[in-house]
Design a protein around this motif. Structure first.
Motif, PDB file in Angstrom:
ATOM      1  N   PRO A   1       0.817  -1.235   0.000  1.00 20.76           N
ATOM      2  CA  PRO A   1       0.000   0.000   0.000  1.00 20.76           C
ATOM      3  C   PRO A   1       0.839   1.268   0.000  1.00 20.76           C
ATOM      4  N   ILE A   2       1.994   1.246   0.673  1.00 21.05           N
ATOM      5  CA  ILE A   2       2.818   2.448   0.733  1.00 21.05           C
ATOM      6  C   ILE A   2       3.294   2.868  -0.657  1.00 21.05           C
ATOM      7  N   VAL A   3       3.423   1.897  -1.564  1.00 22.43           N
ATOM      8  CA  VAL A   3       3.862   2.218  -2.930  1.00 22.43           C
ATOM      9  C   VAL A   3       2.743   2.935  -3.684  1.00 22.43           C
ATOM     10  N   SER A   4       1.551   2.320  -3.720  1.00 23.62           N
ATOM     11  CA  SER A   4       0.449   2.908  -4.486  1.00 23.62           C
ATOM     12  C   SER A   4      -0.049   4.217  -3.876  1.00 23.62           C
ATOM     13  N   GLU A   5       0.135   4.379  -2.567  1.00 21.87           N
ATOM     14  CA  GLU A   5      -0.325   5.595  -1.904  1.00 21.87           C
ATOM     15  C   GLU A   5       0.684   6.740  -1.983  1.00 21.87           C
ATOM     16  N   SER A   6       1.962   6.408  -2.219  1.00 23.22           N
ATOM     17  CA  SER A   6       3.002   7.439  -2.133  1.00 23.22           C
ATOM     18  C   SER A   6       3.595   7.840  -3.468  1.00 23.22           C
ATOM     19  N   LEU A   7       3.422   7.012  -4.499  1.00 19.18           N
ATOM     20  CA  LEU A   7       4.099   7.271  -5.764  1.00 19.18           C
ATOM     21  C   LEU A   7       3.107   7.458  -6.897  1.00 19.18           C
ATOM     22  N   PRO A   8       3.427   8.296  -7.881  1.00 20.30           N
ATOM     23  CA  PRO A   8       2.587   8.387  -9.086  1.00 20.30           C
ATOM     24  C   PRO A   8       2.699   7.089  -9.888  1.00 20.30           C
ATOM     25  N   GLU A   9       1.628   6.725 -10.573  1.00 19.25           N
ATOM     26  CA  GLU A   9       1.570   5.420 -11.234  1.00 19.25           C
ATOM     27  C   GLU A   9       2.653   5.227 -12.287  1.00 19.25           C
ATOM     28  N   HIS A  10       3.119   6.308 -12.884  1.00 14.14           N
ATOM     29  CA  HIS A  10       4.048   6.151 -14.005  1.00 14.14           C
ATOM     30  C   HIS A  10       5.434   5.688 -13.575  1.00 14.14           C
ATOM     31  N   CYS A  11       5.748   5.709 -12.270  1.00 12.90           N
ATOM     32  CA  CYS A  11       7.122   5.415 -11.868  1.00 12.90           C
ATOM     33  C   CYS A  11       7.277   4.079 -11.137  1.00 12.90           C
ATOM     34  N   TYR A  12       6.198   3.305 -11.026  1.00 17.36           N
ATOM     35  CA  TYR A  12       6.360   1.988 -10.410  1.00 17.36           C
ATOM     36  C   TYR A  12       5.610   0.933 -11.217  1.00 17.36           C
ATOM     37  N   TYR A  13       6.111  -0.285 -11.130  1.00 20.12           N
ATOM     38  CA  TYR A  13       5.587  -1.416 -11.899  1.00 20.12           C
ATOM     39  C   TYR A  13       5.544  -2.643 -11.004  1.00 20.12           C
ATOM     40  N   HIS A  14       4.731  -3.583 -11.406  1.00 16.95           N
ATOM     41  CA  HIS A  14       4.764  -4.920 -10.817  1.00 16.95           C
ATOM     42  C   HIS A  14       5.470  -5.829 -11.813  1.00 16.95           C
ATOM     43  N   THR A  15       6.087  -6.895 -11.326  1.00 20.51           N
ATOM     44  CA  THR A  15       6.806  -7.798 -12.236  1.00 20.51           C
ATOM     45  C   THR A  15       5.891  -8.422 -13.280  1.00 20.51           C
ATOM     46  N   MET A  16       4.586  -8.387 -13.052  1.00 29.01           N
ATOM     47  CA  MET A  16       3.638  -8.924 -14.028  1.00 29.01           C
ATOM     48  C   MET A  16       3.285  -7.926 -15.114  1.00 29.01           C
ATOM     49  N   ASP A  17       3.668  -6.673 -14.947  1.00 25.92           N
ATOM     50  CA  ASP A  17       3.322  -5.632 -15.910  1.00 25.92           C
ATOM     51  C   ASP A  17       4.199  -5.725 -17.162  1.00 25.92           C
ATOM     52  N   SER A  18       3.704  -5.125 -18.227  1.00 26.01           N
ATOM     53  CA  SER A  18       4.527  -4.950 -19.419  1.00 26.01           C
ATOM     54  C   SER A  18       5.527  -3.828 -19.152  1.00 26.01           C
ATOM     55  N   ILE A  19       6.811  -4.117 -19.335  1.00 24.92           N
ATOM     56  CA  ILE A  19       7.865  -3.143 -19.026  1.00 24.92           C
ATOM     57  C   ILE A  19       8.784  -3.013 -20.236  1.00 24.92           C
ATOM     58  N   ASP A  20       9.037  -1.800 -20.643  1.00 24.31           N
ATOM     59  CA  ASP A  20       9.955  -1.519 -21.741  1.00 24.31           C
ATOM     60  C   ASP A  20      11.362  -1.347 -21.141  1.00 24.31           C
ATOM     61  N   PHE A  21      12.073  -2.427 -21.002  1.00 23.07           N
ATOM     62  CA  PHE A  21      13.361  -2.401 -20.301  1.00 23.07           C
ATOM     63  C   PHE A  21      14.380  -1.455 -20.948  1.00 23.07           C
ATOM     64  N   PRO A  22      14.540  -1.447 -22.280  1.00 27.07           N
ATOM     65  CA  PRO A  22      15.528  -0.522 -22.866  1.00 27.07           C
ATOM     66  C   PRO A  22      15.261   0.944 -22.540  1.00 27.07           C
ATOM     67  N   ALA A  23      14.014   1.287 -22.227  1.00 25.33           N
ATOM     68  CA  ALA A  23      13.692   2.683 -21.914  1.00 25.33           C
ATOM     69  C   ALA A  23      14.337   3.140 -20.604  1.00 25.33           C
ATOM     70  N   PHE A  24      14.859   2.180 -19.820  1.00 25.03           N
ATOM     71  CA  PHE A  24      15.446   2.529 -18.522  1.00 25.03           C
ATOM     72  C   PHE A  24      16.983   2.495 -18.553  1.00 25.03           C
ATOM     73  N   ALA A  25      17.538   2.483 -19.758  1.00 23.85           N
ATOM     74  CA  ALA A  25      19.003   2.568 -19.874  1.00 23.85           C
ATOM     75  C   ALA A  25      19.486   3.850 -19.201  1.00 23.85           C
ATOM     76  N   GLY A  26      20.513   3.724 -18.388  1.00 23.58           N
ATOM     77  CA  GLY A  26      21.083   4.867 -17.689  1.00 23.58           C
ATOM     78  C   GLY A  26      20.314   5.293 -16.449  1.00 23.58           C
ATOM     79  N   LYS A  27      19.245   4.567 -16.087  1.00 19.87           N
ATOM     80  CA  LYS A  27      18.415   4.941 -14.946  1.00 19.87           C
ATOM     81  C   LYS A  27      18.784   4.144 -13.693  1.00 19.87           C
ATOM     82  N   ARG A  28      18.357   4.693 -12.562  1.00 16.19           N
ATOM     83  CA  ARG A  28      18.556   4.021 -11.266  1.00 16.19           C
ATOM     84  C   ARG A  28      17.240   3.330 -10.895  1.00 16.19           C
ATOM     85  N   ILE A  29      17.319   2.048 -10.624  1.00 21.42           N
ATOM     86  CA  ILE A  29      16.116   1.247 -10.404  1.00 21.42           C
ATOM     87  C   ILE A  29      16.175   0.617  -9.012  1.00 21.42           C
TER      88      ILE A  29
END
Length: 489
Positions: free
Chosen positions: A222-250
């Motif tokens: 709950p702390i994730v969904s209540e504290s963060l905007p939806e665009h910056c967190y994912y679940h492992t079941m979600d579709s994720i564009d991994f190359p889009a996170f090149a150079g990012k801190r995860i």
């Protein structure tokens, strides 16, 4: 105190490339697979006794069995029912052709997590149908002997081939919206959206082959969904564009297999850094599933008294999930990865396009978060069960754990019978005994939606459906018996 784990010593000879570099098919692979298919058809002919099957369908508009889910469990269930002489079966899957199950979507492991010998009994006693024969035909016997784990994409290819040569009745692009029991017709009505239009299907029995994620949905802290905007967190079941996170801190939350899989893919895609944060004081490294892989346990666990089932399941919950050793070593060997244990999420916020979090006593900043926090087992959240769920009995109605052994989530698991069928809350809803639950929600009954238990679960289901069909048609069968007049001489 939060622990930051240094790079461990890797096992001698360990090479991550063995998991990601896949061979090309042999030049004559198609010819070899054709010969294998012919051998399978010969096996089926030899083993086809009795060849005669009884047509249990009084109304051919009604399926004998509807299977929800076309992954390896659903496919194997359909073939197994056919082997039991039950022909009017259809598999419904919401995904397009080739995307049944997780193998080409949100599964991100290079290989299956079980040793290569564990294939779930999909062959139903026909050795030529075993994955090893397909693999050897397509890639050579030497390759099969060399590998220790089945590559995920090869498993997906094998399942496609399995369904094709067995001509399994799969209907894709079908999203089951609701299921009700029609007393007058003595069958279930399945309300669905098929290729964008509403449809109704009818079936006398249901098999929910819906895997891990369909027992209620994704679990997010709950702390994730209540504290963060939806665009910056994912679940492992979600579709994720991994190359889009090149150079990012995860940051990856969770210490299970999927968490490590996603961390590894982020680094392979060029992420600047990945922090895995685990709330437990140490990473679990004991895999009791390997201990459980013996005939007695898988075959007869379901026969244990409730207090023993509860004790086993509670011990597994308390122990926690772990990544397989090969996944752990692949990930931890990456120079950009840091593992933190005893690091629960204490504070979380989003400021100036950064996730600012406190994990245990470690303050960290990231560009995106992935939650490898598992799935919820909650029948009330399973869309297709919304009309049936109120009448499905749960563990809390049958078992009161001793003090100190309570577990709120486990108490809401469905209380299943000896054939993994639902138990109704009252005799008025006995039709629920026609529903078999091969999902992660069957955990307390010994079936965890893993390959290791599948070959023991499905024969129970097929036998029970056949038993009920035979008993329900005993009058028709008796009449047929008495009408038989073929003279031997």
């Amino acid at each position: 105190m939060t622990n930051t784990h240094p790079l461990p010593t890797l096992p001698t000879g360990f090479s991550a490339e063995d998991f990601w570099v896949l061979p090309a098919p042999l030049p004559d692979a198609e010819e070899r697979l054709h010969r294998l298919t012919e051998a399978i058809y010969t096996d089926l002919d030899i083993l086809n006794y009795p060849a005669k099957t009884w047509d249990y369908s009084r109304d051919h508009a009604v399926l004998e069995v509807a299977i929800l889910g076309g992954g390896h469990c659903g496919k194997s269930a359909a073939f197994g029912l056919r082997r039991h002489g039950i022909e009017r079966v259809r598999i419904f899957d919401r995904a397009p052709v080739g995307y049944e199950g997780p193998w080409r979507s949100h599964a991100r492991n290079a290989t299956l997590r079980t040793p290569k010998q564990v294939t779930g009994g999909l062959e139903w006693g026909i050795a030529n149908l075993h994955f090893s024969r397909w693999c050897s035909a397509r890639y050579g016997e030497a390759y099969w002997q060399r590998i220790h784990y089945i590559p995920r994409l090869f498993w997906a290819d094998y399942l496609d081939w399995y369904a094709k040569i067995l001509d399994l009745p799969i209907q894709n692009d079908t999203n089951i919206q609701d299921i009700t029991w029609n007393q007058a017709e003595q069958c279930f009505w399945l309300e669905a959206i098929y290729q964008g239009r509403p449809e109704r299907y009818k079936a006398r029995f249901l098999v929910f082959a819906t895997g891990m994620e369909c027992a209620g949905g994704k679990k997010l802290p709950p702390i994730v969904s209540e504290s963060l905007p939806e665009h910056c967190y994912y679940h492992t079941m979600d579709s994720i564009d991994f190359p889009a996170f090149a150079g990012k801190r995860i940051v990856v939350v969770g210490g299970g297999a999927s968490a490590f899989d996603n961390a590894l893919l982020m680094l392979k895609a060029g992420a600047k850094s990945v922090d895995i944060v685990v709330r437990r004081k140490s990473l679990t490294n004991l895999n009791r599933i390997r201990w459980s892989e013996w005939n007695g346990y898988h075959r007869h666990y379901i026969d244990l008294p409730d207090q023993m089932k509860w004790a086993y399941s509670l011990a597994e919950f308390r122990l926690g999930q772990l990544p397989p050793a090969h996944t752990y070593y692949q990930a931890i060997a990456q120079p950009g990865l840091t593992l933190h244990t005893d690091a629960p999420i204490e504070k979380l916020g989003y400021f100036d396009h950064e996730i600012v979090g406190t994990y245990g006593d470690a303050a960290l900043r990231h560009d995106a978060m992935i939650c490898g926090t598992g799935f919820v087992t909650d029948l009330d959240r399973q869309l297709e069960l919304r009309s049936l769920a109120p009448y499905i009995s749960r563990w809390q109605a049958h078992f009161t754990p001793p003090p100190g052994e309570e577990h709120a989530e486990m108490s809401q698991y469905p209380y299943l019978g000896k054939s993994l069928e639902f138990t109704p809350t009252s005799a008025e809803h006995d039709y629920l005994k026609r529903c078999y639950y091969l999902s992660g929600g069957a955990f307390l009954s010994g079936f965890r939606a893993y390959l290791s238990g599948l070959q023991f679960a499905l024969p129970r289901v097929a036998y029970d459906i056949g038993r009920q069909l035979f008993i329900e048609h005993q009058g028709d069968i008796w009449d047929s018996f008495n009408a038989y007049d073929t003279k031997e001489y």
